[in-house]
Design an enzyme around this catalytic site. Structure first.
Site, PDB file in Angstrom:
ATOM      1  N   ARG A 117      10.397  26.067   2.709  1.00 11.31           N
ATOM      2  CA  ARG A 117      11.070  26.861   1.678  1.00 11.31           C
ATOM      3  C   ARG A 117      11.565  28.175   2.260  1.00 11.31           C
ATOM      4  O   ARG A 117      11.011  28.726   3.192  1.00 11.31           O
ATOM      5  CB  ARG A 117      10.124  27.148   0.506  1.00 11.31           C
ATOM      6  N   LYS A 182      -3.585  25.222   3.929  1.00 12.74           N
ATOM      7  CA  LYS A 182      -2.421  24.374   3.692  1.00 12.74           C
ATOM      8  C   LYS A 182      -2.495  23.095   4.520  1.00 12.74           C
ATOM      9  O   LYS A 182      -2.650  23.134   5.735  1.00 12.74           O
ATOM     10  CB  LYS A 182      -1.139  25.136   4.020  1.00 12.74           C
ATOM     11  N   ARG A 317      -0.333  33.646  -4.806  1.00  9.81           N
ATOM     12  CA  ARG A 317      -1.396  34.000  -3.885  1.00  9.81           C
ATOM     13  C   ARG A 317      -2.694  34.164  -4.658  1.00  9.81           C
ATOM     14  O   ARG A 317      -2.712  34.657  -5.778  1.00  9.81           O
ATOM     15  CB  ARG A 317      -1.071  35.312  -3.152  1.00  9.81           C
TER      16      ARG A 317
END
Length: 324
Positions: A117, A182, A317
């Site tokens: 992204r 991630k 976040r």
């Protein structure tokens, strides 16, 4: 692809993780030992760890299961282009445009220009991860594509669960997480005109066995090998399962929209009931994550009550972790 033929043939031989002498490799490929050495250097530039031991030859640091088009096609029902070395699987399908069939997949071993992204680079060493994209024509149009990254995320996690992978979660709007790190990212790019069908390219990169040296990634991340522990899933089996899950979820989305996915997404929300921050440019919204709604918006409980936020530039976040 012809320029990479010798390197790919060499990797096919070395994929067993055993030692192979330069002389024997040269005989098998019909090239000189010096040429073998040059091709080894080229493979190393793709991010592969290859060792050379005097008197034994070359070997990979560990065996690798290379992607196999015939195996992928035997387990799926969509057209598949396996292009081992590519700039970007997303870009390949974008360039091909409406020549693609809906459901067509491009999958690669290595991306020279992988992206995430906001134009971020997606680190893409050879054979260490899963890089794949699917073209889909959404008849309902571009407006109906809102929240589609959430649908794709749900389908991937559910496919992993069916393969015995536990505790993988979702981060709004487009990441897979494991223990606040991630595991994979999803990128959806689209084109189309008002009143017409939307042409979507859905891309995903998943860390499978990438080492810290290969990664060069600043945010916390994890590979599927670490998630699995002693359990192992073949790369072709994994890719096939995800392709089928994408196809099923996209067909379902065509008929139901987000309604069939909200509860499924909320079950997998990595931050649900946790304090989070939403960053929208210079604006920061803090509160308790409450999942998503039928529009795919993230819900936050603030001093003003439950508020919903949606948009491509929102960054999520957690207040109790490092930057996500």
């Amino acid at each position: 692809m012809r320029e990479h033929k010798a390197k790919l043939s060499l990797l096919s031989i070395l994929s067993d993780g055993q030692f192979h002498s330069g002389e024997r490799l040269g005989e098998q490929l019909g090239i000189s030992r010096a040429a073998i050495g040059k091709h080894i250097q080229g493979i190393q530039a793709w991010g592969m760890d290859i060792y050379r031991v005097q008197g034994k030859g070359y070997r990979l640091n560990k065996p690798i299961e290379l992607l196999d088009q015939a195996r992928l096609e035997s387990k799926t029902s969509v057209p598949i282009s396996l292009i081992p070395i590519i700039d970007s699987t997303n870009q390949y399908l974008l360039d091909k445009g409406e020549e693609c069939q809906s459901g067509e997949v491009c999958i690669a071993e290595y991306q020279a220009k992988g992206r995430g992204r906001r134009g971020r680079e997606w680190v893409s060493p050879f054979g260490s991860n899963l890089y794949m994209s699917m073209y889909w024509q959404l008849e309902a149009g571009m407006a109906a594509a809102m929240g589609l990254s959430l649908v794709i995320g749900v389908s991937v996690v559910e496919a992993l669960e069916q393969l015995g992978v536990e505790d993988v979660k979702l981060k709004w709007p487009n990441d897979l997480y494991y223990q606040d790190r991630k595991l994979a990212g999803i990128l959806i790019e689209m084109s189309g005109q008002a009143g017409g069908a939307a042409n979507l390219v859905i891309g995903m990169g998943m860390n499978l066995s990438m080492s810290g040296e290969q990664g060069g990634i600043t945010q916390p991340w994890v590979s599927l090998d670490e998630v699995l522990g002693d359990h192992r899933i073949g790369r072709n089996q994994l890719a096939s399962a995800i392709i089928n899950a994408w196809q099923d979820s996209l067909e379902q989305y065509e008929y139901q929209g987000m309604n069939g996915f909200v509860e499924r997404w909320n079950r997998l929300d990595n931050f649900i009931s946790r304090e989070i921050k939403l960053l929208m440019g210079s604006r920061v919204v803090s509160g308790i994550a409450q999942g998503i709604n039928e529009q795919g918006a993230v819900l936050i409980e603030t001093d003003k009550g439950i508020e919903s936020y949606i948009g491509g530039e929102i960054s999520l976040r957690s207040c109790d972790t490092k930057e996500q």
